[in-house]
Design an enzyme around this catalytic site. Structure first.
Site, PDB file in Angstrom:
ATOM      1  CE1 TYR A   1      -3.031  -3.038   0.405  1.00 44.14           C
ATOM      2  CE2 TYR A   1      -3.264  -2.558   2.737  1.00 44.14           C
ATOM      3  CZ  TYR A   1      -3.572  -3.340   1.645  1.00 44.14           C
ATOM      4  OH  TYR A   1      -4.408  -4.409   1.785  1.00 44.14           O
TER       5      TYR A   1
ATOM      6  CG  HIS B   1      -1.316  -8.957   0.272  1.00 45.59           C
ATOM      7  ND1 HIS B   1      -0.925  -7.641   0.190  1.00 45.59           N
ATOM      8  CD2 HIS B   1      -2.662  -8.931   0.186  1.00 45.59           C
ATOM      9  CE1 HIS B   1      -1.994  -6.865   0.067  1.00 45.59           C
ATOM     10  NE2 HIS B   1      -3.058  -7.627   0.048  1.00 45.59           N
TER      11      HIS B   1
ATOM     12  CB  SER C   1     -13.526  -5.462  -0.573  1.00 43.75           C
ATOM     13  OG  SER C   1     -12.322  -4.846  -0.934  1.00 43.75           O
ATOM     14  N   PRO C   2     -15.704  -5.654   2.479  1.00 42.05           N
ATOM     15  CG  PRO C   2     -16.064  -5.050   4.713  1.00 42.05           C
ATOM     16  CD  PRO C   2     -14.982  -5.145   3.665  1.00 42.05           C
ATOM     17  CG  LEU C   3     -18.973  -1.649   3.235  1.00 42.47           C
ATOM     18  CD1 LEU C   3     -18.663  -0.260   3.763  1.00 42.47           C
ATOM     19  CD2 LEU C   3     -20.443  -1.993   3.460  1.00 42.47           C
ATOM     20  N   GLY C   4     -17.979  -4.193  -0.897  1.00 43.04           N
ATOM     21  CA  GLY C   4     -17.833  -4.247  -2.342  1.00 43.04           C
ATOM     22  C   GLY C   4     -17.069  -3.070  -2.903  1.00 43.04           C
ATOM     23  NE  ARG C   5     -11.613  -4.221  -4.771  1.00 41.74           N
ATOM     24  CZ  ARG C   5     -10.600  -4.411  -3.906  1.00 41.74           C
ATOM     25  NH1 ARG C   5     -10.292  -3.471  -3.049  1.00 41.74           N
ATOM     26  NH2 ARG C   5      -9.915  -5.543  -3.922  1.00 41.74           N
TER      27      ARG C   5
ATOM     28  CG  PHE D   1     -20.989  -0.863  -6.728  1.00 41.36           C
ATOM     29  CD1 PHE D   1     -20.574  -0.056  -7.774  1.00 41.36           C
ATOM     30  CD2 PHE D   1     -22.224  -1.473  -6.821  1.00 41.36           C
ATOM     31  CE1 PHE D   1     -21.388   0.127  -8.894  1.00 41.36           C
ATOM     32  CE2 PHE D   1     -23.041  -1.302  -7.930  1.00 41.36           C
ATOM     33  CZ  PHE D   1     -22.625  -0.498  -8.973  1.00 41.36           C
TER      34      PHE D   1
ATOM     35  CB  ALA E   1     -20.925   6.181  -2.317  1.00 35.87           C
TER      36      ALA E   1
END
Length: 338
Positions: A61, A129, A208-212, A214, A218
């Site tokens: 990162y 990773h 990514s539990p929020l689908g990055r 999407f 937002a």
């Protein structure tokens, strides 16, 4: 959250106690458009105040910048937090290059670099990773086990491995946590990895539990709604016809959110939290954010329990998603499932 802190759970058999929601720190340095260091530091403080104790970074990162960014926060709160970082994705001066290395020499060099950037003597949770199938797991996990024996690492983790690979690795050295993408949009880990983790007492850490983003509603089309330096503009699920198809899939998420007086993000996160009960294992999602307000919203989701009817309404979503998680799925566990 008015001083109400989230509950805690053991991160793997014999692992550390952590808040049942962690914080992914990747976007504080790179990938999701312009960054705001001051807001990100406020978010770190807000997370700890809410009971979030698992902070997740990686050497890739920002090519080490994210670890360096976290170092002052880690120094100020070393005994209060569980620090996770990762090795294996290699970058160079070509901004598009991504390699994967799991060999022993790379493992040992990587941990020394991460220890230095983070300003610590020991890493609480050290992940591989990505898996390089050309390198035997016994070599990679064996090298990681040496780091535990030497006191440089406390617990081991893996990311994006299949159930068979998790079992193989766990036989070399106990694995505390498996980190892979898991959300209403991404459920391929349920084919083998989730069951193996439950069987072995390995905690699951969904990224990514929020689908990055999407699933928050937002944005509807990454190419139209996000800045040029946001890597989601190049993800198959979030552009063109795929984006339009997937945006329509959010309808039941939004309907449940309205009925609950919640946000779509909270409903999506609540679903991930309830995978713990559904599959009989510890689940600690690590949604990423750079804003204290969004942090509070995410943490509040840990207190929402969806009904059977709500869960049934959300169940079909993943099977209807258009597009892969990445343009190149080679280095995901899904590509190695049999």
């Amino acid at each position: 959250m008015d001083d109400v802190k989230i509950a805690q759970a053991e991160l793997g058999t014999g692992g550390p106690l952590v808040g049942i929601q962690g914080l992914g720190c990747m976007g504080m340095s790179e990938f999701y458009g312009d960054t705001d260091e001051a807001a990100a530091r406020d978010t770190l403080d807000a997370a700890l105040a809410a009971g979030v104790t698992l902070f997740d970074t990686a050497d890739v990162y920002g090519r080490g910048r994210n670890e360096e960014f976290l170092a002052p926060f880690v120094a100020a709160h070393r005994e209060e937090i569980t620090l996770a970082t990762k090795f294996a994705i290699e970058r160079n001066d070509d901004p598009h290059y991504r390699g994967v290395r799991n060999d022993r020499a790379y493992v040992r060099r990587s941990v020394e670099d991460s220890l230095r950037r983070l300003g610590v003597d020991v890493i609480d949770l050290y992940y591989m990773h990505r898996r390089d199938p050309a390198v035997p797991l016994a070599e990679s996990v064996g090298a990681m086990a040496e780091l535990v024996a030497e006191g440089k690492v406390r617990h081991l983790g893996l990311s994006e491995v299949t159930g068979a690979e998790l079992r193989e690795a766990h036989a070399v050295h106990p694995i505390a946590a498996l980190q892979s993408e898991w959300s209403l949009f991404s459920r391929d880990v349920e084919r083998s990895a989730v069951g193996a983790a439950a069987e072995l007492g390995v905690a699951f850490v969904p990224y990514s539990p929020l689908g990055r983003g999407f699933l928050t509603g937002a944005f509807a089309d990454a190419a139209a709604d996000l800045t040029e330096n946001d890597f989601r503009r190049h993800q198959p699920r979030f552009t063109g016809d795929n984006a339009r198809t997937n945006a329509a899939l959010l309808a039941p998420v939004k309907e449940i959110a309205v009925a609950r007086g919640a946000t779509p993000a909270q409903i999506a996160l609540a679903w991930v939290h309830q995978r713990a009960e559904a599959h009989g294992l510890t689940v600690v999602p690590i949604p990423g954010t750079r804003r204290p307000g969004r942090l509070a919203e995410n943490v509040a989701a840990a207190g929402i329990t969806l009904t059977e009817a709500e869960l049934a309404a959300l169940e079909p979503i993943a099977d209807r998603v258009a597009g892969d998680r990445y343009p190149d799925m080679t280095f995901t566990s899904a590509s190695r499932e049999v």
